[in-house]
Design a protein around this motif. Structure first.
Motif, PDB file in Angstrom:
ATOM      1  N   ALA A  91     -19.401  12.842  -2.072  1.00  9.56           N
ATOM      2  CA  ALA A  91     -21.034  12.783  -1.319  1.00  9.56           C
ATOM      3  C   ALA A  91     -22.081  13.901  -2.022  1.00  9.56           C
ATOM      4  O   ALA A  91     -22.841  13.615  -2.214  1.00  9.56           O
ATOM      5  N   SER A 128       0.627  -1.064  -0.048  1.00  8.68           N
ATOM      6  CA  SER A 128      -0.151  -0.006  -0.019  1.00  8.68           C
ATOM      7  C   SER A 128       1.236   0.974  -0.350  1.00  8.68           C
ATOM      8  O   SER A 128       1.354   1.146   0.757  1.00  8.68           O
ATOM      9  N   ALA A 163     -18.427   2.062   4.505  1.00 11.74           N
ATOM     10  CA  ALA A 163     -20.017   2.171   4.643  1.00 11.74           C
ATOM     11  C   ALA A 163     -20.388   1.872   5.876  1.00 11.74           C
ATOM     12  O   ALA A 163     -20.496   1.145   5.956  1.00 11.74           O
ATOM     13  N   ALA A 164     -20.605   2.928   6.848  1.00  7.23           N
ATOM     14  CA  ALA A 164     -21.099   2.110   7.774  1.00  7.23           C
ATOM     15  C   ALA A 164     -22.952   2.198   8.368  1.00  7.23           C
ATOM     16  O   ALA A 164     -23.498   1.366   8.910  1.00  7.23           O
ATOM     17  N   TYR A 168      -7.959   3.177  -2.177  1.00  8.37           N
ATOM     18  CA  TYR A 168      -8.486   4.076  -0.753  1.00  8.37           C
ATOM     19  C   TYR A 168      -9.352   5.224  -1.114  1.00  8.37           C
ATOM     20  O   TYR A 168      -9.217   5.434  -1.776  1.00  8.37           O
ATOM     21  N   SER A 169     -10.182   5.204  -0.467  1.00 13.03           N
ATOM     22  CA  SER A 169     -11.122   6.438   0.160  1.00 13.03           C
ATOM     23  C   SER A 169     -11.944   7.077  -1.488  1.00 13.03           C
ATOM     24  O   SER A 169     -11.607   7.780  -1.753  1.00 13.03           O
ATOM     25  N   VAL A 181     -14.842   7.794  -2.515  1.00 15.94           N
ATOM     26  CA  VAL A 181     -15.361   8.860  -2.486  1.00 15.94           C
ATOM     27  C   VAL A 181     -15.068   9.737  -1.671  1.00 15.94           C
ATOM     28  O   VAL A 181     -15.633  10.790  -1.127  1.00 15.94           O
ATOM     29  N   GLN A 219     -26.209   1.257  -1.718  1.00 13.68           N
ATOM     30  CA  GLN A 219     -26.033   1.696  -2.750  1.00 13.68           C
ATOM     31  C   GLN A 219     -24.829   1.682  -3.855  1.00 13.68           C
ATOM     32  O   GLN A 219     -25.094   1.965  -4.789  1.00 13.68           O
ATOM     33  N   ILE A 244     -12.487   0.272  -2.398  1.00 16.11           N
ATOM     34  CA  ILE A 244     -12.743  -0.066  -1.267  1.00 16.11           C
ATOM     35  C   ILE A 244     -13.371   0.664  -0.447  1.00 16.11           C
ATOM     36  O   ILE A 244     -12.927   1.476   0.890  1.00 16.11           O
TER      37      ILE A 244
END
Ligand SMILES: NC(=O)c1ccc[n+]([C@@H]2O[C@H](COP(=O)([O-])OP(=O)(O)OC[C@H]3O[C@@H](n4cnc5c(N)ncnc54)[C@H](OP(=O)(O)O)[C@@H]3O)[C@@H](O)[C@H]2O)c1
Length: 187
Positions: free
Chosen positions: A110, A48, A146-147, A101-102, A104, A154, A143
């Motif tokens: 959003a 990474s 989302a909690a 990673y990250s 969004v 979505q 990846i």
């Protein structure tokens, strides 16, 4: 049946990543990863936050085939397109998936009004448009975290979205491709 971890008695870890380069020689890390595969503790290994220079160094000590580095997980989203300049092409040439990673931008995309307008005619949220765009790039897995169950639903749906050329053009007019090499961004 999956191999069981010798050290815990639990199941084997599917993919184990080196979080960042750190202070240890890459060769030693590769040997450590290969030893874990041989012991049945992990199935695959990856890295990474490595840019092309470190990946090239890694390639010199990494065996080919199933034992090779499975992925490089880096910060990649519409607001962070730096990897497209040289890292993503380098990885695509070697058929190594880039794990975004990250994707969004930690939730910031959003709330993007332009993405919301692009998605609105198809009933897509701004986050879904952002995620669909990342996934439409070659050689990418993503990846999103989302909690909220609705976000999770979505995001699964976004993986099925195919953006048109016109939609892509509108998106990319707002979020430009890199014009040169920049240091790899990290969060
Ligand atoms: N290797 C590294 O150095 C590194 C660095 C940073 C992150 N990561 C990993 O990358 C993964 C994700 O990154 P991240 O959490 O930083 O950023 P992210 O996935 O881009 O954003 C997560 C945020 O976006 C929200 N979100 C997700 N889907 C959404 C949707 N459909 N609509 C609206 N909001 C949505 C989430 O809200 P809710 O949670 O409320 O649903 C959360 O606040 C994590 O597993 C993290 O561990 C790795």
């Amino acid at each position: 049946m999956r191999p069981r971890c010798r050290w815990s008695g639990g199941e084997c870890i599917d993919l184990y990543l080196l979080h960042w380069r750190g202070a240890h020689p890459l060769r030693e890390t590769v040997l450590g990863m290969l030893a874990l595969v041989a012991a049945g503790s992990i199935r695959h290994w990856g890295v990474s936050n490595l840019d092309v220079d470190a990946l090239a160094e890694l390639a010199a000590v990494t065996p080919a085939g199933a034992a090779a580095c499975a992925t490089n997980q880096v910060y990649y989203s519409l607001s962070e397109r730096g990897p497209e300049f040289s890292l993503l092409p380098w990885m695509c040439e070697r058929r190594m998936p880039l794990m975004a990673y990250s994707p969004v931008d930690q939730g910031r995309l959003a709330g993007n009004a332009a993405l919301a307008r692009i998605g609105e005619p198809r009933g897509l949220t701004a986050a879904q448009v952002a995620l669909a765009w990342v996934l439409s790039q070659p050689g990418i897995v993503a990846i999103p975290k989302a909690a909220a169950p609705e976000h999770l639903r979505q995001n699964f749906a976004a993986a099925e979205v195919s953006l048109s050329a016109a939609e892509r053009a509108r998106i990319e007019a707002r979020f430009a491709a890199p014009k040169g090499k920049t240091p790899l961004a990290m969060l």
